[in-house]
Enzyme design. Structure first.
Site, PDB file in Angstrom:
ATOM      1  CG  ASP A  93      48.945  39.950  41.124  1.00  0.00           C
ATOM      2  OD1 ASP A  93      49.336  40.339  39.822  1.00  0.00           O
ATOM      3  OD2 ASP A  93      48.887  38.857  41.507  1.00  0.00           O
ATOM      4  CE  LYS A 156      47.050  36.624  43.715  1.00  0.00           C
ATOM      5  NZ  LYS A 156      48.199  37.432  43.662  1.00  0.00           N
ATOM      6  CE  LYS A 186      48.643  34.849  40.984  1.00  0.00           C
ATOM      7  NZ  LYS A 186      49.635  35.998  41.168  1.00  0.00           N
TER       8      LYS A 186
END
Length: 226
Positions: A93, A156, A186
């Site tokens: 991430d 995300k 996300k």
């Protein structure tokens, strides 16, 4: 968006069970792994300095890159991501340079993501943290397009560390509409209740970053309508 009926076990499979506190210890990580296995989450998400880590079969390992500010040279982010994958991470991430997005330098955002993507090609899953609470709707759209064009697998919402806040249903909806099913979405940051989690999924989230996973799953039956 209407999701299929969920139960606690199904909801757990949306979850990256997360521990990114600076003061976290190896004992804390061991406890996180045990709890993730007990709860049946999709993955754990930990800081790269804790890698490699041993997990039960079937539990994925995620880590972060350029975290939490994103104010790192692309080459440094790429090197960090590549090291993490060598150390066993299945997913990375990464945090964008949010200032570049605020300045409208979306090509620079794309190039930043592309550099990390090149360092960790498929099958590594690359998620791009956009810090949505800091961005306008237009900026969210443009950053999501940049991440898609650079070959990311997910966009995300948040690091969970920015004072502007974490995930919102509004931001998740924009992100989901923009990537149109081509990428995952996300939602992370400030999701503390079952209702919060289900609202994010309703808005289009396909993964959730949670630190309080046990409480979210335990409260499932208490939330009316589910």
């Amino acid at each position: 968006m209407t999701h299929a009926p969920l139960d606690p076990e199904a909801l757990a499979q949306f979850v990256d069970h997360t521990l990114l506190k600076p003061e976290a210890t190896r004992e804390d990580v061991e406890a996180l792994v045990a709890e993730a296995a007990r709860l049946g989450t999709y993955s754990i998400c930990i800081s790269p300095s804790f890698l490699p880590v041993t997990v039960p079969d079937g539990l994925k390992i995620a880590t972060v890159c350029g975290f939490p500010s994103g104010k790192h040279h692309s080459s440094v982010k790429a090197a960090e991501a590549e090291r993490s994958v060598r150390d066993g991470a299945d997913e990375v991430d990464m945090v964008i340079d949010v200032g570049a997005a605020k300045e409208g330098r979306f090509e620079d955002v794309r190039a930043d993501v592309a550099a990390v993507r090149a360092a960790v090609p498929a099958p590594t899953v690359l998620k791009v943290i956009i810090e949505s609470a800091v961005l306008t709707d237009h900026e969210i759209v443009q950053v999501c397009r940049a991440a898609r064009d650079a070959g990311a697998d997910f966009v995300k919402t948040s690091t969970g560390f920015h004072p502007a806040g974490g995930a919102t249903v509004h931001a998740v909806s924009i992100m989901a509409d923009t990537v149109g099913g081509e990428l995952g979405v996300k939602a992370s940051g400030g999701i503390r209740t079952t209702a919060d989690a289900l609202a994010m999924i309703d808005a289009g989230a396909t993964r959730l970053g949670l630190s309080g996973t046990a409480a979210v799953l335990a409260g499932f039956e208490a939330d009316s309508g589910y």
